[in-house]
Design a protein around this motif. Structure first.
Motif, PDB file in Angstrom:
ATOM      1  N   ILE A  77       0.787  -1.268  -0.357  1.00  0.00           N
ATOM      2  CA  ILE A  77      -0.037  -0.310  -0.017  1.00  0.00           C
ATOM      3  C   ILE A  77       1.126   1.152  -0.179  1.00  0.00           C
ATOM      4  O   ILE A  77       0.346   2.256  -0.964  1.00  0.00           O
ATOM      5  N   ALA A  78       2.290   1.400   0.889  1.00  0.00           N
ATOM      6  CA  ALA A  78       2.426   2.393   0.467  1.00  0.00           C
ATOM      7  C   ALA A  78       3.684   2.458  -0.555  1.00  0.00           C
ATOM      8  O   ALA A  78       3.456   3.882  -0.680  1.00  0.00           O
TER       9      ALA A  78
ATOM     10  N   PHE B 210       0.392   4.520  -2.996  1.00  0.00           N
ATOM     11  CA  PHE B 210       1.187   5.326  -2.447  1.00  0.00           C
ATOM     12  C   PHE B 210       2.242   6.506  -3.718  1.00  0.00           C
ATOM     13  O   PHE B 210       1.397   7.496  -4.176  1.00  0.00           O
TER      14      PHE B 210
ATOM     15  N   ASN C   3       3.350   9.606   5.179  1.00  0.00           N
ATOM     16  CA  ASN C   3       1.872   7.801   5.291  1.00  0.00           C
ATOM     17  C   ASN C   3       1.952   8.027   6.814  1.00  0.00           C
ATOM     18  O   ASN C   3       2.905   7.321   7.190  1.00  0.00           O
TER      19      ASN C   3
ATOM     20  N   TRP D  27       0.095  14.972  -0.183  1.00  0.00           N
ATOM     21  CA  TRP D  27      -0.480  13.920  -0.674  1.00  0.00           C
ATOM     22  C   TRP D  27      -1.028  13.302   0.279  1.00  0.00           C
ATOM     23  O   TRP D  27       0.594  13.354   1.387  1.00  0.00           O
TER      24      TRP D  27
ATOM     25  N   LEU E 198      -2.490   9.180   2.459  1.00  0.00           N
ATOM     26  CA  LEU E 198      -2.704   7.719   2.784  1.00  0.00           C
ATOM     27  C   LEU E 198      -2.808   7.741   3.975  1.00  0.00           C
ATOM     28  O   LEU E 198      -2.002   8.087   5.495  1.00  0.00           O
TER      29      LEU E 198
ATOM     30  N   TYR F 274      -9.325   4.386   5.844  1.00  0.00           N
ATOM     31  CA  TYR F 274     -10.447   4.438   4.868  1.00  0.00           C
ATOM     32  C   TYR F 274     -11.485   4.712   6.464  1.00  0.00           C
ATOM     33  O   TYR F 274     -12.653   5.459   5.772  1.00  0.00           O
TER      34      TYR F 274
ATOM     35  N   ILE G 127      -8.720   2.624  -1.665  1.00  0.00           N
ATOM     36  CA  ILE G 127      -8.121   1.764  -2.365  1.00  0.00           C
ATOM     37  C   ILE G 127      -9.079   0.409  -2.100  1.00  0.00           C
ATOM     38  O   ILE G 127      -9.288   0.032  -0.910  1.00  0.00           O
TER      39      ILE G 127
ATOM     40  N   HIS H 143      -8.323   1.712   2.165  1.00  0.00           N
ATOM     41  CA  HIS H 143      -7.677   3.032   2.616  1.00  0.00           C
ATOM     42  C   HIS H 143      -7.529   4.370   1.476  1.00  0.00           C
ATOM     43  O   HIS H 143      -8.326   4.091   0.740  1.00  0.00           O
ATOM     44  N   CYS H 144      -7.252   5.120   1.375  1.00  0.00           N
ATOM     45  CA  CYS H 144      -7.493   6.572   1.150  1.00  0.00           C
ATOM     46  C   CYS H 144      -6.306   7.860   1.099  1.00  0.00           C
ATOM     47  O   CYS H 144      -5.707   8.021   1.721  1.00  0.00           O
ATOM     48  N   VAL H 145      -5.970   7.822  -0.441  1.00  0.00           N
ATOM     49  CA  VAL H 145      -5.011   9.406  -0.918  1.00  0.00           C
ATOM     50  C   VAL H 145      -5.501  10.080  -1.277  1.00  0.00           C
ATOM     51  O   VAL H 145      -6.805   9.912  -2.151  1.00  0.00           O
ATOM     52  N   TYR H 146      -5.703  10.917  -0.720  1.00  0.00           N
ATOM     53  CA  TYR H 146      -5.668  12.479  -0.663  1.00  0.00           C
ATOM     54  C   TYR H 146      -4.696  12.719  -1.326  1.00  0.00           C
ATOM     55  O   TYR H 146      -4.049  13.207  -0.888  1.00  0.00           O
TER      56      TYR H 146
END
Length: 234
Positions: free
Chosen positions: A24-25, A28, A110, A154, A156, A159, A182, A192-195
């Motif tokens: 996941i990292a 991201f 992150n 940005w 991570l 969610y 994600i 997860h959410c990436v903003y």
């Protein structure tokens, strides 16, 4: 001791680090778009995987700051051994006490926020996984202070924190320009959410979902394309 994680253009030593390289990292970092940035800040850089992945796809300079001393030693070695060492500055310190002369076009992090989960016994993992060492409000304050007026940040997050994140972004006068939800696969819930956030309220808002794997447990085409520049086996 964990074996090094080898990418196509660099390797990550991670034996003394509480948080290892994760899928996941890496996703991201692959999703972050640094095309307009000339200077980048990686908050809580850990092993350096985000900084190195970003450095591979841009000519920008990168500052990687890490508060854990053992992790910082590993971060510095990973950067120094990479082909991007001349463009990445490593700093041992707390982001709340970091007051450089410059601000940044792009900030990525992150962050260590899994507030409602059971605490790990090891202090290092507590610091990496939880908010014991850095409150979310402190992180957002630092991001606001260090981000240029037209820059982007940005982040991570899990969610489960989406509602709270939107509230706290607003309280710091940050505006969301992009959210990526994600899922591990279509069978799984959002994890997860990436903003992408900024101080600019005039940016268009975009929202989309991304699945890492298909029904046969293979990378989806978009994720394959994101990982292909980095992963040895792709």
């Amino acid at each position: 001791m964990s074996a090094p994680f080898h990418f196509k253009q660099f390797s990550i030593q991670q034996g003394k680090c509480a948080m290892k390289v994760t899928e996941i990292a890496c996703l991201f970092a692959a999703l972050v778009n640094p095309s307009m940035a000339s200077n980048i800040l990686d908050i809580g850089a850990g092993t350096g995987v985000l900084s190195l992945m970003i450095a591979q796809k841009t000519s920008a300079s990168v500052v990687a700051i890490e508060v854990n001393q053992d992790t910082f030693v590993t971060l510095k070695k990973n950067v120094d051994d990479s082909p991007f060492a001349s463009r990445i500055e490593t700093i041992y310190g707390d982001i709340c006490s970091y007051f450089p002369s410059q601000t940044f076009d792009l900030i990525l992090t992150n962050p260590p926020f899994f507030e409602n989960q059971l605490k790990a016994k090891e202090l290092a993992k507590n610091m990496a996984w939880h908010d014991a060492s850095l409150r979310k409000a402190d992180l957002l304050e630092a991001c606001h202070r260090l981000l240029q007026s037209e820059g982007v940040c940005w982040l991570l997050f899990p969610y489960l924190q989406d509602h709270d994140n939107r509230r706290i972004f607003s309280s710091f006068s940050f505006y969301i320009s992009e959210v990526i939800y994600i899922r591990h696969s279509e069978r799984h819930p959002i994890s997860h959410c990436v903003y992408c956030i900024s101080k600019n309220s005039n940016r268009d808002y975009k929202e989309r979902s991304l699945c890492i794997r298909d029904y046969e447990n293979r990378y989806t085409p978009e994720v394959y394309d994101l990982f292909q520049p980095y992963y040895l086996h792709l």
